[in-house]
Design a protein around this motif. Structure first.
Motif, mmCIF file in Angstrom:
data_model
loop_
_atom_site.group_PDB
_atom_site.id
_atom_site.type_symbol
_atom_site.label_atom_id
_atom_site.label_comp_id
_atom_site.label_asym_id
_atom_site.label_seq_id
_atom_site.Cartn_x
_atom_site.Cartn_y
_atom_site.Cartn_z
ATOM 1 N N THR A 1 0.837 -1.203 0.000
ATOM 2 C CA THR A 1 0.000 0.000 0.000
ATOM 3 C C THR A 1 0.872 1.253 0.000
ATOM 4 O OG1 THR A 1 -1.694 -1.164 1.215
ATOM 5 C CG2 THR A 1 -1.806 1.233 1.255
ATOM 6 N N ARG A 2 0.532 2.181 -0.871
ATOM 7 C CA ARG A 2 1.298 3.432 -0.894
ATOM 8 C C ARG A 2 0.399 4.607 -1.265
ATOM 9 N NH1 ARG A 2 4.056 3.706 -6.647
ATOM 10 N NH2 ARG A 2 2.861 2.089 -7.713
ATOM 11 N N ILE A 3 0.934 5.772 -1.008
ATOM 12 C CA ILE A 3 0.233 7.018 -1.340
ATOM 13 C C ILE A 3 0.103 7.124 -2.855
ATOM 14 C CG2 ILE A 3 0.654 9.511 -1.386
ATOM 15 C CD1 ILE A 3 1.398 9.334 1.528
ATOM 16 N N HIS A 4 -1.073 7.541 -3.341
ATOM 17 C CA HIS A 4 -1.302 7.739 -4.774
ATOM 18 C C HIS A 4 -0.206 8.645 -5.342
ATOM 19 C CE1 HIS A 4 -3.268 8.687 -8.531
ATOM 20 N NE2 HIS A 4 -4.417 8.149 -8.187
ATOM 21 N N PRO A 5 0.553 8.181 -6.330
ATOM 22 C CA PRO A 5 1.624 9.029 -6.874
ATOM 23 C C PRO A 5 1.092 10.200 -7.722
ATOM 24 C CG PRO A 5 1.543 6.924 -8.042
ATOM 25 C CD PRO A 5 0.491 6.873 -6.962
ATOM 26 N N PHE A 6 1.931 10.862 -8.411
ATOM 27 C CA PHE A 6 1.646 12.038 -9.271
ATOM 28 C C PHE A 6 1.241 13.259 -8.449
ATOM 29 C CE2 PHE A 6 -0.438 8.356 -11.684
ATOM 30 C CZ PHE A 6 0.744 7.921 -12.257
ATOM 31 N N ASN A 7 1.582 13.243 -7.124
ATOM 32 C CA ASN A 7 1.228 14.363 -6.254
ATOM 33 C C ASN A 7 -0.270 14.669 -6.272
ATOM 34 O OD1 ASN A 7 1.863 16.289 -4.354
ATOM 35 N ND2 ASN A 7 2.221 17.903 -5.863
ATOM 36 N N VAL A 8 -1.075 13.597 -6.338
ATOM 37 C CA VAL A 8 -2.532 13.757 -6.298
ATOM 38 C C VAL A 8 -2.956 14.163 -4.888
ATOM 39 C CG1 VAL A 8 -4.648 12.373 -6.283
ATOM 40 C CG2 VAL A 8 -3.069 12.225 -8.222
ATOM 41 N N ARG A 9 -3.788 15.190 -4.775
ATOM 42 C CA ARG A 9 -4.269 15.693 -3.479
ATOM 43 C C ARG A 9 -5.783 15.721 -3.441
ATOM 44 N NH1 ARG A 9 -0.024 17.780 -0.162
ATOM 45 N NH2 ARG A 9 1.816 17.062 -1.273
ATOM 46 N N ARG A 10 -6.318 15.740 -2.214
ATOM 47 C CA ARG A 10 -7.764 15.845 -2.000
ATOM 48 C C ARG A 10 -8.334 17.107 -2.650
ATOM 49 N NH1 ARG A 10 -11.198 14.093 1.717
ATOM 50 N NH2 ARG A 10 -9.585 12.958 2.836
ATOM 51 N N GLY A 11 -7.656 18.247 -2.436
ATOM 52 C CA GLY A 11 -8.184 19.526 -2.913
ATOM 53 C C GLY A 11 -9.341 19.984 -2.057
ATOM 54 N N PRO A 12 -9.978 21.110 -2.429
ATOM 55 C CA PRO A 12 -11.005 21.702 -1.558
ATOM 56 C C PRO A 12 -12.241 20.816 -1.374
ATOM 57 C CG PRO A 12 -10.778 22.935 -3.628
ATOM 58 C CD PRO A 12 -9.662 21.937 -3.589
ATOM 59 N N ASP A 13 -12.572 19.977 -2.342
ATOM 60 C CA ASP A 13 -13.844 19.241 -2.290
ATOM 61 C C ASP A 13 -13.702 17.755 -2.601
ATOM 62 O OD1 ASP A 13 -13.077 19.467 -4.865
ATOM 63 O OD2 ASP A 13 -14.781 20.694 -5.526
ATOM 64 N N GLY A 14 -12.479 17.234 -2.577
ATOM 65 C CA GLY A 14 -12.276 15.806 -2.843
ATOM 66 C C GLY A 14 -11.996 15.488 -4.302
ATOM 67 N N PHE A 15 -12.167 16.490 -5.186
ATOM 68 C CA PHE A 15 -11.976 16.266 -6.627
ATOM 69 C C PHE A 15 -10.547 16.587 -7.088
ATOM 70 C CE2 PHE A 15 -16.552 16.330 -6.366
ATOM 71 C CZ PHE A 15 -16.969 15.479 -7.373
ATOM 72 N N GLY A 16 -9.649 16.815 -6.140
ATOM 73 C CA GLY A 16 -8.268 17.109 -6.495
ATOM 74 C C GLY A 16 -7.998 18.601 -6.511
ATOM 75 N N ASN A 17 -6.753 18.945 -6.791
ATOM 76 C CA ASN A 17 -6.399 20.355 -6.920
ATOM 77 C C ASN A 17 -6.847 20.875 -8.279
ATOM 78 O OD1 ASN A 17 -5.278 20.711 -4.399
ATOM 79 N ND2 ASN A 17 -3.259 20.001 -5.073
ATOM 80 N N THR A 18 -7.048 22.176 -8.362
ATOM 81 C CA THR A 18 -7.524 22.776 -9.606
ATOM 82 C C THR A 18 -6.638 22.389 -10.778
ATOM 83 O OG1 THR A 18 -7.549 24.674 -8.118
ATOM 84 C CG2 THR A 18 -8.757 24.904 -10.191
ATOM 85 N N GLY A 19 -5.336 22.376 -10.538
ATOM 86 C CA GLY A 19 -4.398 22.046 -11.614
ATOM 87 C C GLY A 19 -4.426 20.585 -12.006
ATOM 88 N N THR B 1 -7.138 17.648 -11.350
ATOM 89 C CA THR B 1 -8.327 17.024 -10.757
ATOM 90 C C THR B 1 -8.311 15.524 -11.049
ATOM 91 O OG1 THR B 1 -9.680 17.298 -12.738
ATOM 92 C CG2 THR B 1 -9.686 19.119 -11.162
ATOM 93 N N CYS B 2 -9.087 14.780 -10.277
ATOM 94 C CA CYS B 2 -9.202 13.336 -10.488
ATOM 95 C C CYS B 2 -9.637 13.058 -11.923
ATOM 96 C CB CYS B 2 -10.215 12.722 -9.531
ATOM 97 S SG CYS B 2 -10.007 13.169 -7.798
ATOM 98 N N GLN B 3 -10.545 13.907 -12.440
ATOM 99 C CA GLN B 3 -11.115 13.683 -13.773
ATOM 100 C C GLN B 3 -10.088 13.851 -14.904
ATOM 101 O OE1 GLN B 3 -13.049 14.736 -11.244
ATOM 102 N NE2 GLN B 3 -14.335 12.923 -11.450
ATOM 103 N N THR B 4 -8.949 14.471 -14.585
ATOM 104 C CA THR B 4 -7.886 14.550 -15.589
ATOM 105 C C THR B 4 -7.530 13.146 -16.060
ATOM 106 O OG1 THR B 4 -6.995 16.422 -14.346
ATOM 107 C CG2 THR B 4 -5.590 15.523 -16.075
ATOM 108 N N CYS B 5 -7.530 12.198 -15.137
ATOM 109 C CA CYS B 5 -7.113 10.826 -15.458
ATOM 110 C C CYS B 5 -8.254 9.820 -15.331
ATOM 111 C CB CYS B 5 -5.979 10.403 -14.533
ATOM 112 S SG CYS B 5 -4.572 11.531 -14.587
ATOM 113 N N HIS B 6 -9.124 9.998 -14.342
ATOM 114 C CA HIS B 6 -10.194 9.019 -14.090
ATOM 115 C C HIS B 6 -11.448 9.383 -14.876
ATOM 116 C CE1 HIS B 6 -8.093 6.873 -10.846
ATOM 117 N NE2 HIS B 6 -7.592 8.052 -10.531
ATOM 118 N N GLN B 7 -11.806 8.527 -15.828
ATOM 119 C CA GLN B 7 -12.993 8.750 -16.653
ATOM 120 C C GLN B 7 -14.214 8.090 -16.005
ATOM 121 O OE1 GLN B 7 -12.192 10.623 -19.632
ATOM 122 N NE2 GLN B 7 -10.325 10.728 -18.406
#
Ligand code: HEC
Ligand code: HEC
Length: 190
Positions: free
Chosen positions: A62-80, A82-88
């Motif tokens: 088990t490890r931290i999600h790479p690519f410097n992915v963060r929760r961000g303000p609402d769980g959808f990642g940082n503005t720069g 977002t989860c949707q950049t990669c997750h369809q």
């Protein structure tokens, strides 16, 4: 100590004893629910800190999600990034491709299960202040009907699915609630 507890039980009136007797069944139902909620396909998105986790056969430990992915303000990642950049909306059908489901994002920090004990997860589920206001019936329906939850049983190539099915977990939640929704005692040492 055990002996004293046994004596105390003998002294209890019959209705209380009947309730005590129901509890092992309730705890057995909870155990099934716990095995799902604590499974990496669920718990890796239910973290307390800023990071989803990766784990399982093709990820290694088990490890931290790479690519410097963060929760961000609402769980959808940082503005720069977002989860949707990669997750369809659906899984990439290649090994190590990003998994997908509608609305992919990290669960709010108070809905934490990752590295939590069975007793702690049980307490979380029963506390509407930490379920986004859902009572146990609504939690059960969420487990049966939600698309992110459904992903846990259809996680894409190479990932081990959560045990059982959404329908079976819904049914276990219903039975557990009917049996008084008992939580296990905190393990000694915790
Ligand atoms: C991709 C991330 C993700 C995955 C994977 C995921 N969840 Fe969640 N979960 C969320 C989010 C986000 C919420 C908050 C509600 C919302 O915004 O949809 C949530 C809320 C919940 C809730 C209601 C709140 C609570 O904590 O009681 C339950 C129950 C739940 N998830 C169950 C599951 C189960 C069971 C699995 C695995 C089979 C799972 N989730 C997998 C992201 C995820
Ligand atoms: C830069 C691209 C990228 C971004 C942005 C990204 N992810 Fe991922 N994520 C991936 C890839 C690729 C995988 C699959 C890796 C593999 O299977 O080896 C993955 C896998 C996952 C998994 C599955 C882990 C498991 O153990 O099954 C979860 C959960 C997850 N990501 C959550 C998130 C969340 C939540 C966000 C936004 C806060 C996010 N990801 C943002 C690329 C990304």
């Amino acid at each position: 100590m055990r002996f004293v507890v046994a004596l105390a039980l003998l002294a209890l009136p019959a209705p209380v004893l009947a309730q005590e007797a129901a509890s092992p069944q309730g705890l057995a139902e909870w155990q099934k629910i716990y095995e799902v909620f604590s499974h990496p396909r669920c718990a890796n998105c239910h973290t307390e800190d800023d990071h989803p986790r990766w784990s399982g056969a093709h990820y290694g430990p088990t490890r931290i999600h790479p690519f410097n992915v963060r929760r961000g303000p609402d769980g959808f990642g940082n503005t720069g990034l977002t989860c949707q950049t990669c997750h369809q909306e659906t899984n990439a059908q290649i090994l190590h491709g990003p998994p997908g489901a509608p609305n992919w994002h990290l669960a709010p920090a108070e809905m934490v299960w990752f590295e939590k004990s069975s007793a702690q997860i049980c307490a979380q589920i029963k506390d509407p202040a930490r379920t986004g206001g859902m009572d146990l019936e609504e939690v059960a329906v969420h487990v049966r009907d939600d698309a992110l939850v459904a992903w846990g049983w259809d996680p894409g190539p190479g990932r081990e699915p959560a045990p059982g099915s959404a329908e079976e977990t819904f049914a276990a939640l219903e039975r557990w609630t009917a049996l008084g929704a008992p939580c296990p005692a905190e393990e000694s040492g915790e």
